[in-house]
Design a protein around this motif. Structure first.
Motif, PDB file in Angstrom:
ATOM      1  N   VAL A  71     -66.461  46.099   0.505  1.00 57.35           N
ATOM      2  CA  VAL A  71     -67.011  45.491  -0.712  1.00 57.35           C
ATOM      3  C   VAL A  71     -68.523  45.612  -0.760  1.00 57.35           C
ATOM      4  O   VAL A  71     -69.141  45.323  -1.785  1.00 57.35           O
ATOM      5  CB  VAL A  71     -66.595  44.008  -0.814  1.00 57.35           C
ATOM      6  N   LYS A  72     -69.135  46.043   0.349  1.00 59.26           N
ATOM      7  CA  LYS A  72     -70.560  46.337   0.417  1.00 59.26           C
ATOM      8  C   LYS A  72     -70.724  47.662   1.155  1.00 59.26           C
ATOM      9  O   LYS A  72     -69.882  48.024   1.990  1.00 59.26           O
ATOM     10  CB  LYS A  72     -71.319  45.240   1.175  1.00 59.26           C
ATOM     11  N   PRO A  73     -71.794  48.411   0.863  1.00 51.43           N
ATOM     12  CA  PRO A  73     -72.002  49.673   1.587  1.00 51.43           C
ATOM     13  C   PRO A  73     -72.302  49.420   3.062  1.00 51.43           C
ATOM     14  O   PRO A  73     -73.132  48.567   3.401  1.00 51.43           O
ATOM     15  CB  PRO A  73     -73.181  50.316   0.859  1.00 51.43           C
ATOM     16  N   LEU A  74     -71.610  50.138   3.926  1.00 45.70           N
ATOM     17  CA  LEU A  74     -71.892  50.061   5.365  1.00 45.70           C
ATOM     18  C   LEU A  74     -73.112  50.919   5.671  1.00 45.70           C
ATOM     19  O   LEU A  74     -73.381  51.919   5.003  1.00 45.70           O
ATOM     20  CB  LEU A  74     -70.678  50.547   6.160  1.00 45.70           C
ATOM     21  N   ASP A  75     -73.837  50.543   6.711  1.00 44.79           N
ATOM     22  CA  ASP A  75     -75.073  51.251   7.087  1.00 44.79           C
ATOM     23  C   ASP A  75     -74.985  51.623   8.561  1.00 44.79           C
ATOM     24  O   ASP A  75     -75.062  50.762   9.439  1.00 44.79           O
ATOM     25  CB  ASP A  75     -76.288  50.359   6.812  1.00 44.79           C
ATOM     26  N   PHE A  76     -74.812  52.900   8.805  1.00 42.70           N
ATOM     27  CA  PHE A  76     -74.689  53.384  10.179  1.00 42.70           C
ATOM     28  C   PHE A  76     -75.912  53.034  11.012  1.00 42.70           C
ATOM     29  O   PHE A  76     -75.809  52.743  12.211  1.00 42.70           O
ATOM     30  CB  PHE A  76     -74.465  54.906  10.157  1.00 42.70           C
ATOM     31  N   GLU A  77     -77.079  53.082  10.367  1.00 43.70           N
ATOM     32  CA  GLU A  77     -78.319  52.848  11.099  1.00 43.70           C
ATOM     33  C   GLU A  77     -78.472  51.384  11.515  1.00 43.70           C
ATOM     34  O   GLU A  77     -79.244  51.071  12.412  1.00 43.70           O
ATOM     35  CB  GLU A  77     -79.519  53.276  10.259  1.00 43.70           C
ATOM     36  N   LYS A  78     -77.715  50.470  10.842  1.00 42.73           N
ATOM     37  CA  LYS A  78     -77.815  49.050  11.178  1.00 42.73           C
ATOM     38  C   LYS A  78     -76.657  48.578  12.052  1.00 42.73           C
ATOM     39  O   LYS A  78     -76.842  47.735  12.928  1.00 42.73           O
ATOM     40  CB  LYS A  78     -77.861  48.215   9.902  1.00 42.73           C
ATOM     41  N   ASN A  79     -75.453  49.069  11.797  1.00 45.00           N
ATOM     42  CA  ASN A  79     -74.300  48.636  12.583  1.00 45.00           C
ATOM     43  C   ASN A  79     -73.290  49.780  12.613  1.00 45.00           C
ATOM     44  O   ASN A  79     -72.767  50.201  11.587  1.00 45.00           O
ATOM     45  CB  ASN A  79     -73.665  47.382  11.971  1.00 45.00           C
ATOM     46  N   LYS A  80     -73.034  50.292  13.796  1.00 44.17           N
ATOM     47  CA  LYS A  80     -72.159  51.457  13.938  1.00 44.17           C
ATOM     48  C   LYS A  80     -70.693  51.082  14.099  1.00 44.17           C
ATOM     49  O   LYS A  80     -69.820  51.942  13.987  1.00 44.17           O
ATOM     50  CB  LYS A  80     -72.607  52.301  15.142  1.00 44.17           C
ATOM     51  N   GLN A  81     -70.381  49.796  14.335  1.00 46.08           N
ATOM     52  CA  GLN A  81     -68.992  49.422  14.591  1.00 46.08           C
ATOM     53  C   GLN A  81     -68.744  47.955  14.228  1.00 46.08           C
ATOM     54  O   GLN A  81     -69.595  47.080  14.453  1.00 46.08           O
ATOM     55  CB  GLN A  81     -68.639  49.642  16.070  1.00 46.08           C
ATOM     56  N   TYR A  82     -67.546  47.698  13.664  1.00 42.30           N
ATOM     57  CA  TYR A  82     -67.089  46.344  13.356  1.00 42.30           C
ATOM     58  C   TYR A  82     -65.710  46.165  13.988  1.00 42.30           C
ATOM     59  O   TYR A  82     -64.867  47.068  13.930  1.00 42.30           O
ATOM     60  CB  TYR A  82     -66.971  46.111  11.850  1.00 42.30           C
TER      61      TYR A  82
END
Length: 704
Positions: A443-454
């Motif tokens: 529901v929001k754009p993911l940012d690889f540079e901020k968090n690589k894994q959930y």
């Protein structure tokens, strides 16, 4: 003569006792229990047990009785005898005898037949009644007398009414059967004839009751049926045969006493009910009902319910219980399981005579409805997926489940929740079309540079709450964020600067640069103009420095509210390249580069007595580079024309100094702004030979 006086006195005393005076007599049996003791186990048909005594309080010596046991019969004088052979193999037998008083109230006495042991009375070898008086061999017929009032007697509060008498239904005959004799006291003095009218006599059903004309004996001609008609209202008439005498008609009410000649009947062929599988013991969920056509005031219609069979007999044969009086069916044992036994068929019996009479069998079909006693389970407890960064609405994973409850029910439909791993609220989970899958999306754009894994923890539940304590199934979803080529980002995305509109060509406007968010792989950024409406700007492709390419004009139509917008593009050198966008807003400060202008270029005026003509002024500049304005006439104009500013100094009043010949004249006016920037404005004036009024009304010259 003396004898007649005694008889009359007796009649007066009788009437006083039963008709006019207060009576303390209470109709009923003399005892609540009669015990008939016999010597033998086997009793033959026709054997007499004894006699029951019923006080009618109306002088009648005979009463209609009814036995609750079809093996025993009771005559109208109370004699109890056997209708068929009886074997007292249990040593005793108990039944009830019913009688009705004149008001229709039922009375009951219990009768017990016991076998006498030899040591009690070894001399007994016949049937005996030890609980009632000796039987009276005298048996007078029932007689109904026409009521008479006496002049010397005090009237009661209401007229005396002949009490109704009772006739038992289904009598076997032979017919006609005598019911009662109707008699008039006048028969002592004259020959009397009798007749009856009313229901069953001369009214339908006609001929059911007949009367002998001279004797007054009333007969019934065929068996009565209480369920067809429960009572009859007749009138007895007595008149002299040869003498002119007669009685006032006497009303006779015949009540038909009920026999147990109707089986109870279920109101439906089959009853259907639903019970939740999680129902507690004692939960009533359906009712079976039956009716009995017999008299509801007697035990003949007193029905009782029972369950005699259960199919299937699992998990035990007594899963259900029935309220014997109401027919309500309730849960009797735990263990209902829709997934194993979804339907039960009960064989239900309804019996009259409080459960001792005729029986009828019915069916109750019970459907076990689903309760949420099966928690949904994830088919796969863990998932690992990869999702590109920056996408919104991207499908992350589908989590399928199974549920043992009824398909399509709220206990089967699922819902999902993310309980951990999504602090930023980047994901949502919803129920898929099959109702047995959870769909996770971004529901929001993911940012690889901020968090690589959930790492997400998801639980599944049903629309309906669980029954009891059920463990909730949990799935773990590991989401790896895929790096994609992010476009360069301007900071800020919208940059506002202030410049005078006369900034020199090639002068620098601003340096507007972007950065690449892909910190893992540095890339070169190139700049270019994306949108420059008037082509005023240029940009250095390497540095992002923006310069003036052409003179800027605040008064351009592309400038809105003093602001000029241009789009600047920044592109990286990836393959394919990504492009970022920035907006440059230039707020142009005004320069006094526009002289004031008179808007009107043609006027018409009368050469005599005309009012001044008002001319309006426009200046594209804004204060302080605009008004207030001043005006001067130029050249030949000054000789014939005068001009002066309006009170607001935003308009010019033009007026003739003296009359001119009809013709066209060029009027030159020089208008100055506040900073004395001016411009000469030429107005063509058409002069008509007229006075004050409109020259267009009178002179064709002025129309040209």
């Amino acid at each position: 003569m003396e004898t007649m006086k005694i008889v009359r006195l007796g009649v007066i005393i009788f009437l006083c006792k039963f008709l006019l005076c207060e009576s303390s007599c209470t109709p009923g049996f003399e005892t609540e229990l009669l015990v008939f003791k016999v010597h033998r186990d086997y009793l033959h048909r026709g054997a007499i047990l004894g006699r029951v005594i019923f006080n009618t309080c109306d002088g009648r010596s005979r009463t209609l009785f009814q036995s609750s046991d079809e093996w025993f019969d009771v005559d109208t004088d109370g004699t109890v005898k056997l209708k068929r052979e009886v074997d007292l193999h249990e040593g005793h037998k108990v039944f009830s005898v019913h009688a009705w008083d004149s008001s229709g109230k039922k009375h009951t006495v219990s009768v017990r037949v016991e076998r006498v042991r030899h040591h009690e009375d070894h001399h007994m070898d016949t049937v005996m009644n030890i609980s009632s008086p000796q039987m009276d061999s005298h048996s007078d017929d029932l007689v109904l007398m026409f009521p008479k009032s006496s002049k010397g007697l005090k009237r009661a509060k209401r007229d005396w009414v002949v009490p109704p008498f009772n006739v038992i239904e289904n009598m076997r005959g032979p017919f006609p059967i005598k019911l009662v004799q109707i008699k008039s006291d006048m028969s002592k003095e004259a020959q009397i004839q009798y007749r009856i009218t009313g229901e069953g006599a001369d009214l339908d059903p006609k001929g059911l009751f007949i009367i002998e004309r001279l004797s007054g004996n009333l007969f019934v001609t065929r068996a009565l049926d209480r369920e067809t008609k429960a009572s009859y209202r007749l009138e007895a008439h007595a008149t002299g045969v040869d003498a002119n005498v007669g009685e006032k008609p006497m009303e006779i009410i015949v009540h038909v006493l009920d026999q147990n000649d109707n089986r109870p009947v279920f109101t439906q062929n089959s009853f259907n009910g639903n019970v939740p599988e999680a129902a507690e013991i004692g939960h009533e969920f359906m009712t079976v009902t039956a009716t009995d056509a017999d008299d509801p005031e007697t035990d003949n219609a007193e029905i009782r319910y029972s369950i005699i069979k259960q199919e299937p007999e699992s998990p035990n044969p007594n899963m259900f219980q029935i309220n014997s009086v109401t027919g309500g069916i309730l849960v009797n044992s735990l263990g209902l399981d829709r997934e194993k036994w979804s339907k039960y068929t009960l064989t239900v019996v309804v019996t009259d005579m409080e459960g001792k009479g005729y029986q009828t069998t019915g069916t109750a079909v019970i459907t076990v409805t689903d309760s949420n006693d099966n928690a949904p389970q994830f088919d796969q407890p863990s998932h690992t997926v990869s999702v590109p960064e920056n996408k919104v609405g991207a499908e992350v994973a589908k989590l399928t489940v199974t549920d043992g409850d009824e398909e399509g029910s709220p206990a089967w439909s699922t819902k999902y929740r993310i309980i951990s791993g999504d602090k930023g609220g980047f994901f949502s989970v919803s129920t898929g079309p099959s109702q047995l899958e959870g769909v996770i999306t971004t529901v929001k754009p993911l940012d690889f540079e901020k968090n690589k894994q959930y790492i997400l923890s998801v639980i599944v539940e049903n629309e309906e709450p669980f029954v009891g304590s059920l463990a909730t199934s949990t799935a773990t979803v590991t989401v790896n964020v895929e790096d994609v080529n992010d476009p360069p980002e301007f900071n800020p995305k919208e940059k506002i600067i202030y410049k005078p509109e006369d900034s020199p060509v090639d002068s620098e406007v601003v340096s507007y640069t972007a950065t690449d968010p892909d910190i893992g792989k540095p890339q070169k950024i190139m700049y270019k103009i994306g949108n420059d409406p008037d082509g005023w700007l240029s940009v250095n492709q390497n540095t992002g420095s923006i310069k003036v390419r052409k003179p800027m004009d605040r008064e351009s139509s592309r400038v809105k509210d003093g602001k000029y917008r241009a789009i600047i593009l920044a592109m990286d050198d990836d393959n394919p390249p990504a492009t970022g966008t920035g907006t440059l807003i230039i707020e142009l400060s005004d320069v006094n580069d526009n002289a004031p202008v008179i808007n009107e270029r043609n006027i018409k005026i009368c050469n005599r007595g005309s009012n001044p003509v008002l001319l309006s002024i426009t200046d594209k500049d804004v204060p302080p580079n605009a008004g207030p304005f001043t005006v001067e006439t130029q050249g030949e104009t000054s000789r014939n024309w005068s001009a002066m500013m309006s009170d607001t100094s935003t308009g010019v009043f033009l007026k003739l100094k003296s009359a001119l010949k009809e013709g066209k004249y060029n009027v030159v006016l020089r208008v100055f702004d506040r900073e004395s920037l001016f411009q000469d404005n030429t107005i063509q004036a058409t002069v008509c030979d007229c006075e004050k009024g409109s020259c267009l009304e009178r002179h064709s010259f002025c129309l040209r």
